[in-house]
Design an enzyme around this catalytic site. Structure first.
Site: not given
Ligand code: NAP
Length: 282
Positions: A24-25, A53, A58, A168, A196, A201
């Site tokens: 949900t970031w 998550d 966030y 994570q 994650y 991204r």
């Molecule tokens: P991610 O999930 O790798 O990528 C998210 C991006 O990809 C968004 O821009 C999304 O756009 C796009 N996307 C997702 N599915 C897609 C698809 N099927 N086709 C095309 N584009 C797609 O990156 P993240 O948000 O950094 O990581 C996921 C989660 O991990 C976070 O949201 C957070 O909850 C957690 N996180 C944790 C930490 C930590 O320090 N513990 C750090 C970073 C992240 P749309 O929304 O437009 O689909």
């Protein structure tokens, strides 16, 4: 795919969680996207992505509020993960931080509460905080995030440090350094890893090697990236998507198995690590 078809992994405490969840970031940052983000999270629940998550960090608490709205009336379906900031990781501050998260999430419990990254507070104080929250029934389990092998080893040596349920970490095709020693350490200690940014991204969707495999297999590039992360045992992934079309695509990735030729092609574009490198966090 029926929600029950999703593969599950078992946490050290014995609880089973889906191998694929929802991040949900960057949600709750743009007002016009709010309804679609909530609809995307709810569709994810329908499709079995019930591991959700979030973090107090966030959108300054806004993502927790949005999750609270998305899971309203469906709390028992969800395995809810949130994170405490390192600056709040002492016992007294953690109680206040967790209380505020519970209020924003509109729930009486967080299933898994993670230390967002290693910080200045001594780890034993953080564990004391987690224990107090478990005793109060505010959290069910606790874990860590962004811990490299030395951090995990220090944790393991502390009384009750082995109660940790997950680490994570940033893990995807473009971030393979954990394969050198962190993933083997976690396998050896039977500690599940929550990956994650599994699609880096969004960058993996545009990468020519990923697109090449996707075209050959007739699947979406994001599905290649997610299926690749899920090829590791004891690893689950939490892609974020605020769009229903992407959530549908991502959920289906849990049923895709990459073949030897797919993996070979991806290895050429994203070589595995040959030496230790520090865990990346951004
Ligand atoms: P991610 O999930 O790798 O990528 C998210 C991006 O990809 C968004 O821009 C999304 O756009 C796009 N996307 C997702 N599915 C897609 C698809 N099927 N086709 C095309 N584009 C797609 O990156 P993240 O948000 O950094 O990581 C996921 C989660 O991990 C976070 O949201 C957070 O909850 C957690 N996180 C944790 C930490 C930590 O320090 N513990 C750090 C970073 C992240 P749309 O929304 O437009 O689909």
């Amino acid at each position: 795919m029926s929600p029950s078809a999703l593969r599950r992994i078992t946490l050290p405490a014995g609880e089973q969680i889906p191998v694929l969840g929802q991040g949900t970031w960057r949600m709750a940052e743009i007002r016009e996207r709010r309804n679609e983000e909530i609809a995307a999270l709810r569709l994810g629940l329908d499709l079995g992505l019930t591991l959700v998550d979030t973090a107090e960090m966030y959108a300054d608490g806004g993502a927790e509020r949005l999750v609270g709205e998305a899971i309203a009336g469906r709390r028992d379906e969800v395995f809810l993960v949130s994170k405490v900031l390192p600056s709040n990781a002492t016992q007294s501050r953690m109680i206040l931080a967790c209380e505020a998260s519970l209020r924003r999430l509109n729930t009486d419990r967080i299933d898994l509460y993670l230390l967002h990254w290693p910080g200045p507070a001594p780890l034993w104080q953080t564990i004391d905080g987690f224990r107090e929250l478990v005793d109060r029934g505010w959290i069910r389990y606790w874990g860590v995030s962004n811990f490299d092998v030395p951090d995990l080893a220090s944790l393991w040596d502390l009384p009750l440090g082995t109660d940790v349920q997950t680490d994570q970490i940033l893990y995807n095709l473009a971030r393979r350094s954990p394969e050198y020693s962190l993933l083997p350490w976690c396998q050896e200690h039977e500690l599940p890893v929550m990956a994650y940014s599994p699609v880096e991204r969004g960058d993996m969707v545009r990468h020519p090697a990923v697109r090449g495999v996707a075209e050959r297999r007739g699947i979406a590039p994001a599905q290649v990236a997610i299926a690749w992360v899920l090829r590791e045992p004891l690893v689950c992934a939490i892609p974020k998507s605020g769009s229903r079309g992407h959530v549908r695509e991502n959920a289906a990735a849990a049923t895709i198995t990459l073949t030897g030729p797919d993996l070979h092609e991806l290895d050429l574009a994203f070589p595995p690590p040959l030496k230790p490198e520090p865990l990346q966090t951004h």
